[in-house]
Design a protein around this motif. Structure first.
Motif, PDB file in Angstrom:
ATOM      1  N   TYR A 226      59.310  28.755  82.571  1.00  0.00           N
ATOM      2  CA  TYR A 226      60.317  29.986  82.427  1.00  0.00           C
ATOM      3  C   TYR A 226      59.925  30.743  81.235  1.00  0.00           C
ATOM      4  CZ  TYR A 226      63.813  28.080  85.915  1.00  0.00           C
ATOM      5  OH  TYR A 226      64.395  27.585  86.818  1.00  0.00           O
ATOM      6  N   ILE A 227      58.968  30.184  80.356  1.00  0.00           N
ATOM      7  CA  ILE A 227      58.899  30.817  78.842  1.00  0.00           C
ATOM      8  C   ILE A 227      58.330  32.230  79.145  1.00  0.00           C
ATOM      9  CG2 ILE A 227      57.573  31.031  77.003  1.00  0.00           C
ATOM     10  CD1 ILE A 227      57.686  27.651  76.724  1.00  0.00           C
ATOM     11  N   ARG A 228      57.401  32.245  80.089  1.00  0.00           N
ATOM     12  CA  ARG A 228      56.665  33.607  80.168  1.00  0.00           C
ATOM     13  C   ARG A 228      57.654  34.510  80.980  1.00  0.00           C
ATOM     14  NH1 ARG A 228      50.628  34.698  83.162  1.00  0.00           N
ATOM     15  NH2 ARG A 228      50.612  37.091  82.686  1.00  0.00           N
ATOM     16  N   ASP A 229      58.516  34.204  81.956  1.00  0.00           N
ATOM     17  CA  ASP A 229      59.367  34.855  82.587  1.00  0.00           C
ATOM     18  C   ASP A 229      60.410  35.400  81.616  1.00  0.00           C
ATOM     19  OD1 ASP A 229      58.009  34.141  84.978  1.00  0.00           O
ATOM     20  OD2 ASP A 229      59.534  33.043  85.853  1.00  0.00           O
ATOM     21  N   PHE A 230      61.085  34.723  80.859  1.00  0.00           N
ATOM     22  CA  PHE A 230      61.784  35.083  79.779  1.00  0.00           C
ATOM     23  C   PHE A 230      61.366  35.947  78.696  1.00  0.00           C
ATOM     24  CE2 PHE A 230      65.796  31.836  80.417  1.00  0.00           C
ATOM     25  CZ  PHE A 230      65.599  31.798  81.791  1.00  0.00           C
ATOM     26  N   GLN A 231      60.349  36.081  78.598  1.00  0.00           N
ATOM     27  CA  GLN A 231      59.426  37.234  77.782  1.00  0.00           C
ATOM     28  C   GLN A 231      59.822  38.768  78.214  1.00  0.00           C
ATOM     29  OE1 GLN A 231      55.359  36.031  77.444  1.00  0.00           O
ATOM     30  NE2 GLN A 231      56.163  34.891  75.690  1.00  0.00           N
ATOM     31  N   LYS A 232      60.320  38.784  79.449  1.00  0.00           N
ATOM     32  CA  LYS A 232      60.608  39.857  80.143  1.00  0.00           C
ATOM     33  C   LYS A 232      61.833  40.382  80.354  1.00  0.00           C
ATOM     34  CE  LYS A 232      55.937  39.704  80.756  1.00  0.00           C
ATOM     35  NZ  LYS A 232      54.928  40.739  80.217  1.00  0.00           N
ATOM     36  N   ILE A 233      62.935  39.495  79.537  1.00  0.00           N
ATOM     37  CA  ILE A 233      64.325  39.909  79.940  1.00  0.00           C
ATOM     38  C   ILE A 233      64.960  39.793  78.626  1.00  0.00           C
ATOM     39  CG2 ILE A 233      64.665  37.726  80.568  1.00  0.00           C
ATOM     40  CD1 ILE A 233      66.995  38.411  82.279  1.00  0.00           C
ATOM     41  N   SER A 234      66.105  40.806  78.623  1.00  0.00           N
ATOM     42  CA  SER A 234      66.987  40.620  77.498  1.00  0.00           C
ATOM     43  C   SER A 234      68.290  40.966  77.911  1.00  0.00           C
ATOM     44  CB  SER A 234      66.776  41.683  76.299  1.00  0.00           C
ATOM     45  OG  SER A 234      65.282  41.483  75.659  1.00  0.00           O
ATOM     46  N   LEU A 235      69.474  40.368  77.420  1.00  0.00           N
ATOM     47  CA  LEU A 235      70.767  40.465  77.818  1.00  0.00           C
ATOM     48  C   LEU A 235      71.497  40.971  76.537  1.00  0.00           C
ATOM     49  CD1 LEU A 235      71.548  37.070  79.625  1.00  0.00           C
ATOM     50  CD2 LEU A 235      70.869  39.281  81.071  1.00  0.00           C
ATOM     51  N   ARG A 236      72.697  41.731  77.024  1.00  0.00           N
ATOM     52  CA  ARG A 236      73.399  42.364  75.726  1.00  0.00           C
ATOM     53  C   ARG A 236      74.846  42.274  76.354  1.00  0.00           C
ATOM     54  NH1 ARG A 236      74.151  48.072  76.444  1.00  0.00           N
ATOM     55  NH2 ARG A 236      72.828  48.978  78.124  1.00  0.00           N
ATOM     56  N   ALA A 237      75.692  42.238  75.534  1.00  0.00           N
ATOM     57  CA  ALA A 237      77.036  42.184  75.796  1.00  0.00           C
ATOM     58  C   ALA A 237      77.790  43.549  75.355  1.00  0.00           C
ATOM     59  CB  ALA A 237      77.854  41.187  74.876  1.00  0.00           C
ATOM     60  N   VAL A 238      78.540  44.049  76.464  1.00  0.00           N
ATOM     61  CA  VAL A 238      79.228  45.114  76.293  1.00  0.00           C
ATOM     62  C   VAL A 238      80.470  45.151  76.015  1.00  0.00           C
ATOM     63  CG1 VAL A 238      79.450  47.529  77.592  1.00  0.00           C
ATOM     64  CG2 VAL A 238      77.365  46.550  77.875  1.00  0.00           C
ATOM     65  N   VAL A 239      81.164  45.912  75.197  1.00  0.00           N
ATOM     66  CA  VAL A 239      82.602  45.662  74.518  1.00  0.00           C
ATOM     67  C   VAL A 239      83.232  47.029  75.166  1.00  0.00           C
ATOM     68  CG1 VAL A 239      83.848  45.779  72.502  1.00  0.00           C
ATOM     69  CG2 VAL A 239      81.747  44.883  72.412  1.00  0.00           C
ATOM     70  N   SER A 240      84.197  46.466  75.835  1.00  0.00           N
ATOM     71  CA  SER A 240      85.193  47.286  76.573  1.00  0.00           C
ATOM     72  C   SER A 240      86.597  47.131  75.870  1.00  0.00           C
ATOM     73  CB  SER A 240      85.156  47.163  78.054  1.00  0.00           C
ATOM     74  OG  SER A 240      86.059  48.102  78.579  1.00  0.00           O
ATOM     75  N   LEU A 241      86.972  48.196  75.127  1.00  0.00           N
ATOM     76  CA  LEU A 241      88.290  48.235  74.713  1.00  0.00           C
ATOM     77  C   LEU A 241      89.500  48.669  75.515  1.00  0.00           C
ATOM     78  CD1 LEU A 241      87.769  49.314  71.002  1.00  0.00           C
ATOM     79  CD2 LEU A 241      87.888  46.655  71.758  1.00  0.00           C
ATOM     80  N   HIS A 242      90.617  47.984  75.623  1.00  0.00           N
ATOM     81  CA  HIS A 242      91.825  48.598  76.393  1.00  0.00           C
ATOM     82  C   HIS A 242      92.757  49.126  75.689  1.00  0.00           C
ATOM     83  CE1 HIS A 242      91.016  44.788  79.328  1.00  0.00           C
ATOM     84  NE2 HIS A 242      89.910  45.691  79.378  1.00  0.00           N
ATOM     85  N   GLY A 243      92.529  49.303  74.480  1.00  0.00           N
ATOM     86  CA  GLY A 243      93.293  50.203  73.608  1.00  0.00           C
ATOM     87  C   GLY A 243      92.727  50.227  72.187  1.00  0.00           C
ATOM     88  N   GLN A 244      93.406  51.168  71.342  1.00  0.00           N
ATOM     89  CA  GLN A 244      92.936  51.368  69.796  1.00  0.00           C
ATOM     90  C   GLN A 244      93.496  50.303  69.110  1.00  0.00           C
ATOM     91  OE1 GLN A 244      90.144  53.289  69.425  1.00  0.00           O
ATOM     92  NE2 GLN A 244      90.004  53.666  71.473  1.00  0.00           N
TER      93      GLN A 244
END
Length: 266
Positions: A226-244
């Motif tokens: 999996y090492i070589r495959d995982f060199q080609k991917i990144s994940l990021r978390a998107v924050v979605s606020l329901h209010g201020q």
């Protein structure tokens, strides 16, 4: 940038290195304290008696967490690469489910020792290695379906080799264990941590233990692919606020209240 810093390749690296270290450190501790024989004991036997039992348990729990993270990233990667192929999507979901079951089995192995709750420990081993082998099969099939468009045929052949290594180790371990625990060589062998090479059943015991170590490292070898495959991917978390704010009251009420406070202060 180092090769393991590219993308998320550190995940399978950490999984393999940490898992191997958990086996080796527990083995060394058990040998130094003379709790097991030096010549290829069962992996579970090296984590049966304190203090190595504590080390074995906590390190395998962390390995299970790293396994879940690695399998989830693999799932997201396959889904992103083949979003419109229903067969691949279905197999990918099955693979994730099997992988999570295998990691849960690893937690059972870590927390229920062989000499204390044997049958629960065996259930954990079946989930880890049995279901884990099916996970490897699904990922190998996915690799076959995704080549040559997504990756080369070499990746498929390497994973197929690791799968065959795993299956042969399972068969060897199963047959030798059935022979060993059939009753021909005595009873209560589950609790036996020290063996004499002259004892009856020692050969079957040795074949079984070697097969178990071989099986464990066949799994680790598969995740190395999996090492070589995982060199080609990144994940990021998107924050979605329901209010201020974090109040339960409507936003307009909070705004009016703040306005009154400001006016009062003037």
């Amino acid at each position: 940038m180092w090769w393991f810093q590219q993308g998320l390749s550190f995940l399978p690296v950490a999984l393999v290195v940490w898992s191997a270290a958990s086996f080796v450190f527990s083995y060394i501790t058990a040998i130094v304290l003379h709790h097991v024989d030096p010549l290829v004991p069962y992996i579970s036997d090296t984590g049966t008696i304190p203090p190595e039992r504590c080390l074995f348990g906590i390190m395998l729990n962390i390995s299970a967490f790293l396994g879940v993270a690695t399998m989830y990233v693999r799932y997201k990667q396959v889904y992103a690469l083949s979003p419109e192929k229903s067969k691949i999507i279905k197999l990918n979901k099955i693979g994730l489910t099997l992988g999570l079951m295998s990691c849960f089995g690893l937690c059972i192995i870590a927390n229920f020792q062989k000499c204390i709750l044997y049958y629960v420990h065996v259930v954990g081993a079946c989930l880890t290695f049995g279901v884990g082998a099916v996970y490897m099969l699904v990922q190998t099939v996915l690799s076959y379906l995704m080549q040559p468009e997504v990756h080369s045929k070499d990746v498929f052949w390497i994973r197929l080799t690791a799968l065959l290594w795993c299956c042969s180790s399972i068969v060897s371990m199963f047959v030798s264990s059935v022979v060993l625990y059939s009753g021909l060589y005595g009873t209560n062998l589950v609790q036996k941590l020290h063996w004499d090479p002259q004892e009856k059943g020692y050969t079957a015991h040795l074949i079984s233990t070697v097969s178990e170590w071989s099986l464990a490292f066949s799994f680790l070898s598969f995740f190395l692919t999996y090492i070589r495959d995982f060199q080609k991917i990144s994940l990021r978390a998107v924050v979605s606020l329901h209010g201020q704010t974090l109040y339960d009251t409507p936003q307009s009420f909070v705004t009016d209240e703040q306005t009154l406070l400001i006016a009062g202060s003037i």
